[in-house]
Design a protein around this motif. Structure first.
Motif, short mmCIF file in Angstrom:
data_model
loop_
_atom_site.label_atom_id
_atom_site.label_comp_id
_atom_site.label_asym_id
_atom_site.label_seq_id
_atom_site.Cartn_x
_atom_site.Cartn_y
_atom_site.Cartn_z
N PHE A 264 0.84 -1.20 0.00
CA PHE A 264 0.00 0.00 0.00
C PHE A 264 0.87 1.25 0.00
O PHE A 264 0.65 2.19 -0.77
CB PHE A 264 -0.93 -0.03 1.21
CG PHE A 264 -1.99 1.03 1.21
CD1 PHE A 264 -2.31 1.73 0.06
CD2 PHE A 264 -2.69 1.34 2.36
CE1 PHE A 264 -3.30 2.70 0.04
CE2 PHE A 264 -3.68 2.31 2.37
CZ PHE A 264 -3.98 2.99 1.20
N LEU A 265 1.90 1.27 0.87
CA LEU A 265 2.80 2.42 0.94
C LEU A 265 3.52 2.62 -0.39
O LEU A 265 3.62 3.74 -0.90
CB LEU A 265 3.81 2.23 2.07
CG LEU A 265 4.91 3.30 2.16
CD1 LEU A 265 4.31 4.67 2.49
CD2 LEU A 265 5.96 2.92 3.20
N MET A 266 4.01 1.52 -0.97
CA MET A 266 4.75 1.63 -2.23
C MET A 266 3.83 2.11 -3.36
O MET A 266 4.26 2.84 -4.25
CB MET A 266 5.38 0.29 -2.59
CG MET A 266 6.29 0.35 -3.80
SD MET A 266 7.63 1.57 -3.66
CE MET A 266 8.84 0.65 -2.72
N THR A 267 2.57 1.72 -3.30
CA THR A 267 1.60 2.20 -4.31
C THR A 267 1.46 3.72 -4.25
O THR A 267 1.44 4.40 -5.28
CB THR A 267 0.22 1.55 -4.09
OG1 THR A 267 0.35 0.13 -4.16
CG2 THR A 267 -0.77 2.00 -5.16
N LEU A 268 1.38 4.26 -3.01
CA LEU A 268 1.29 5.72 -2.85
C LEU A 268 2.55 6.40 -3.36
O LEU A 268 2.49 7.46 -4.00
CB LEU A 268 1.06 6.07 -1.38
CG LEU A 268 -0.23 5.55 -0.73
CD1 LEU A 268 -0.33 6.02 0.71
CD2 LEU A 268 -1.45 6.01 -1.51
N ILE A 269 3.71 5.80 -3.08
CA ILE A 269 4.99 6.39 -3.50
C ILE A 269 5.06 6.47 -5.02
O ILE A 269 5.47 7.48 -5.59
CB ILE A 269 6.17 5.53 -2.97
CG1 ILE A 269 6.21 5.54 -1.43
CG2 ILE A 269 7.50 6.00 -3.56
CD1 ILE A 269 6.56 6.86 -0.82
N ILE A 270 4.66 5.38 -5.69
CA ILE A 270 4.79 5.31 -7.15
C ILE A 270 3.74 6.17 -7.85
O ILE A 270 4.00 6.80 -8.87
CB ILE A 270 4.70 3.84 -7.63
CG1 ILE A 270 5.87 3.04 -7.08
CG2 ILE A 270 4.71 3.77 -9.17
CD1 ILE A 270 5.78 1.54 -7.36
N SER A 271 2.52 6.22 -7.31
CA SER A 271 1.42 6.88 -8.02
C SER A 271 1.34 8.38 -7.79
O SER A 271 0.69 9.09 -8.56
CB SER A 271 0.08 6.26 -7.62
OG SER A 271 -0.16 6.42 -6.23
N THR A 272 2.00 8.90 -6.75
CA THR A 272 1.89 10.33 -6.49
C THR A 272 2.67 11.16 -7.50
O THR A 272 3.61 10.68 -8.13
CB THR A 272 2.38 10.66 -5.06
OG1 THR A 272 2.05 12.02 -4.76
CG2 THR A 272 3.88 10.49 -4.94
N ILE A 273 2.24 12.40 -7.68
CA ILE A 273 2.84 13.32 -8.67
C ILE A 273 3.02 14.66 -8.01
O ILE A 273 2.16 15.11 -7.24
CB ILE A 273 1.93 13.45 -9.91
CG1 ILE A 273 1.74 12.09 -10.59
CG2 ILE A 273 2.51 14.45 -10.92
CD1 ILE A 273 0.59 12.05 -11.57
N SER A 274 4.12 15.35 -8.30
CA SER A 274 4.43 16.62 -7.65
C SER A 274 3.78 17.80 -8.38
O SER A 274 4.20 18.16 -9.49
CB SER A 274 5.94 16.82 -7.58
OG SER A 274 6.24 18.09 -7.05
N LEU A 275 2.76 18.39 -7.75
CA LEU A 275 2.17 19.62 -8.30
C LEU A 275 3.19 20.75 -8.33
O LEU A 275 3.18 21.61 -9.22
CB LEU A 275 0.98 20.05 -7.45
CG LEU A 275 -0.42 19.63 -7.91
CD1 LEU A 275 -1.45 20.10 -6.90
CD2 LEU A 275 -0.74 20.18 -9.28
N GLY A 276 4.11 20.75 -7.35
CA GLY A 276 5.12 21.80 -7.26
C GLY A 276 6.10 21.81 -8.41
O GLY A 276 6.76 22.80 -8.67
N VAL A 277 6.21 20.69 -9.13
CA VAL A 277 7.05 20.61 -10.33
C VAL A 277 6.21 20.78 -11.59
O VAL A 277 6.59 21.49 -12.52
CB VAL A 277 7.82 19.27 -10.38
CG1 VAL A 277 8.60 19.14 -11.70
CG2 VAL A 277 8.77 19.15 -9.20
N VAL A 278 5.03 20.16 -11.62
CA VAL A 278 4.18 20.19 -12.81
C VAL A 278 3.69 21.61 -13.12
O VAL A 278 3.77 22.06 -14.27
CB VAL A 278 2.97 19.24 -12.63
CG1 VAL A 278 1.95 19.44 -13.75
CG2 VAL A 278 3.43 17.79 -12.60
N VAL A 279 3.19 22.33 -12.10
CA VAL A 279 2.60 23.65 -12.33
C VAL A 279 3.60 24.65 -12.92
O VAL A 279 3.34 25.25 -13.97
CB VAL A 279 1.95 24.21 -11.04
CG1 VAL A 279 1.54 25.66 -11.22
CG2 VAL A 279 0.74 23.37 -10.66
N PRO A 280 4.79 24.87 -12.28
CA PRO A 280 5.73 25.84 -12.88
C PRO A 280 6.24 25.42 -14.25
O PRO A 280 6.49 26.27 -15.10
CB PRO A 280 6.88 25.91 -11.85
CG PRO A 280 6.71 24.73 -10.96
CD PRO A 280 5.28 24.37 -10.99
#
Length: 611
Positions: A130-146
């Motif tokens: 479950f933890l590894m699923t969260l690690i792999i699936s999350t995306i950084s808004l702080g990188v995508v937006v700028p």
């Protein structure tokens, strides 16, 4: 003596946080996100490098506040109006509905991440799928937006799709992280208690919505009171306290506070203040301390970790590229692959998940360091690869689409003189209206419609424009069409209104007002008091133009060093709500709106250079 050491360590961290963006700018390393550079700087002065910072109560407290504020701003970054926006129909090819496409892509990312996480469990790298699923699936808004802003893609269909994937990932993984903690930490309460936290969130939303409309709030938002800022910090602290009371992580409360403030549509001044406060002080301390606490020597000494790093990076790439391949239905291969690589970036939530997982003994310190290191690498690599792969659209695709609802002598005259290289104009005209429409020498279309009802305008594509201008003879129709356009996500809506009540109503919704009476009065006054200025508005060769500065190359450059030569003169610079009279030492900043005058040839050249 201990206090002296404490101040010294804090001084080093603050100075490093201050110097890092300056060095990035001087070395022209804008491709690296500032937060990543702060982590790298922390590594150099921390356990891995010179080991000159000794964490203590002061630094840990400020770092924790930075972490909470980072989660708050992550929630604040979510633009919920993006969910309501309808896709603009492309004139060349059909494009996807951003929300539907983003939802499908994220579901595929999450399912694939779950499958990949089990491979890490089966091979012994991780115990908790479950933890590894969260690690792999999350995306950084702080990188995508700028990155999307730098590429001028925020208002395009592909940009909105990428943004929505990141937004959905941010929301879902944050909520699931709270569920994960509730399931794995005995001291935390039942997962069902989280519903109590969200119930309070809904309550605070309606309270905020009620008080936002009160006139006294606007009065108290200025001067030394700054009631808006006080309300935001009160909300953060209250929800953080409630999170811990209900047995959730405090970062969930901070994130929820950011989501609530975003839903309340705060004004740009307040958002700017909050960004300045967070990214100007607390958050840099947190990221520097992330680097300080990373012990890469111990990390890289473990063969298991050395094997995990490339495998996890590969998992991040595979989990994003395969689901994003659905975009090949509408876009070319390079655009699709570039979009997938931008979504590979992970940072804040990985740091949050790794920090929490170590605290509740799900992973050890070395595994936490490995996860953070992979997040840092992904945040450096993904925007660089995106910029290399993404092909900029042709100039023809950059045209601004304008819909004129209500065809009369005013709209027809304006449509005729608008620059055909910059604007695609469509006029909507009721068949029964008797009017001479001699447009044989112009290429813009006139669409005959039955009436000005929202259904009719929707059917004929009036709401797919970048700018909507409503100048019918009926003020009520103007208001209803303008408000409907705003609800459908059109950024600029201009409407004709004369009565003070209607003017105030439309202005409150962000609609630009044109008043025939006020315009005529102002023009007559200008002709009397400043005739040469007035002539500039009617002389095609000496008119004023607005140009937005979007070129990173000239960000921060003084006007005296600006290389453009020509007969253009910059009359005024508008920056946020500030109006600047330019001089030689005035520096250009990205997002500045320049009011210039000069020949059409040089204005066009300057526009191409800056936009």
């Amino acid at each position: 003596m201990a206090e002296h050491s404490s101040i010294t360590s804090l001084l080093i961290v603050v100075v490093v946080a201050f110097l890092t963006p300056i060095l990035l700018h001087r070395l022209r390393l804008q491709a690296i996100p500032v937060v990543v550079a702060e982590i790298i700087a922390g590594i150099m002065i921390g356990k891995t490098g010179f080991d000159i910072v000794k964490p203590d109560m002061w630094i840990e407290t400020l770092s924790t506040l930075g972490f909470l504020f980072l989660m708050f701003l992550s929630g604040l970054e979510i633009d919920f109006s993006a969910f309501a926006r309808k896709p603009k129909a492309s004139k060349k090819e059909k494009e996807p509905n951003p929300f539907i496409a983003a939802s499908i892509i994220f579901m595929a990312i999450f399912i694939l991440s779950y499958g990949l996480s089990y491979l890490f469990v089966l091979t012994g790298f991780m115990d908790n799928a479950f933890l590894m699923t969260l690690i792999i699936s999350t995306i950084s808004l702080g990188v995508v937006v700028p990155t999307l802003k730098d590429a001028n893609l925020m208002k395009t269909t592909i940009g909105q799709t990428i943004l929505l994937v990141a937004v959905i990932a941010d929301l879902v993984t944050m909520i699931l992280l709270a569920v994960f903690v509730s399931m794995n930490e005995p001291d935390h309460g039942s997962t069902w208690l989280l519903l109590g936290l969200f119930a309070f969130g809904v309550l605070f939303y309606f309270i905020g919505k009620y008080f936002k409309k009160r006139s006294f709030v606007e009065t108290m938002a200025k001067g030394t009171v700054q009631i808006g800022t006080r309300a935001v910090f009160t909300l953060i602290i209250v929800l953080v306290a409630l999170s811990e009371t209900f047995g959730a992580e405090n970062i969930l409360g901070a994130f929820l506070a950011g989501v609530l403030v975003s839903l309340l549509s705060p004004n740009k001044d307040l958002v700017h203040k909050l960004d300045s406060f967070g990214y100007g002080f607390f958050i840099p301390i947190f990221f520097v301390m992330v680097g300080v606490n990373l012990d890469l020597r111990a990390l890289l000494a473990e063969p298991k970790i050395l094997t995990l790093l490339p495998l996890l990076l590969l998992a991040l790439v595979v989990s994003k590229l395969i689901p994003v391949s659905i975009l090949k239905i509408w876009y070319d291969t390079k655009t699709t692959i570039a979009s997938g690589f931008l979504l590979v970036s992970t940072l804040s939530l990985v740091i949050a998940a790794a920090t929490i997982a170590e605290r509740i003994n799900v992973i050890d310190e070395n595994m936490k360091g490995a996860l953070i290191l992979v997040a840092v690498i992904s945040s450096i690599v993904s925007p660089i690869v995106f910029k290399k792969l993404y092909a900029k659209p042709d100039d023809n695709e950059k045209k601004i689409n304008i819909s004129f609802v209500g065809t009369n002598q005013f709209t027809l005259s304006v449509a005729r003189v608008l620059n055909e290289q910059r604007y695609d104009v469509t006029l909507y005209h009721i068949r029964q209206e008797k009017m001479e429409l001699s447009v044989s020498d112009h290429v813009f279309p006139i669409v005959d419609i039955e009436d000005y009802s929202l259904e009719t305008l929707e059917k004929h594509g009036a709401f797919t424009a970048d700018i909507l201008v409503v100048l019918t003879g009926n003020e009520e129709i103007n208001a209803s069409v303008a408000l409907a356009a705003k609800e459908r996500g059109i950024e600029r809506v201009i409407a004709l209104a004369e009565t003070p009540k209607q003017v105030e109503r439309l202005k409150a919704e962000g609609i630009e007002i044109m008043s025939a009476l006020l315009s005529t009065t102002a023009m007559l006054q200008a002709f009397i008091e400043s005739p040469r200025v007035a002539r500039m508005f009617i002389n095609k060769d000496a008119t004023l133009h607005e140009i937005t500065m979007n070129n990173n190359e000239y960000d921060g450059i003084p006007l005296r060093r600006f290389p453009f030569m020509g007969d253009c003169i910059i009359v005024r610079i508008f920056r946020e709500n500030e109006s600047i009279v330019p001089h030689g030492d005035t520096k250009l900043h990205k997002g500045d709106r320049l009011i210039v005058t000069g020949s059409n040839e040089y204005v066009a050249e300057l526009r191409e250079l800056l936009e």
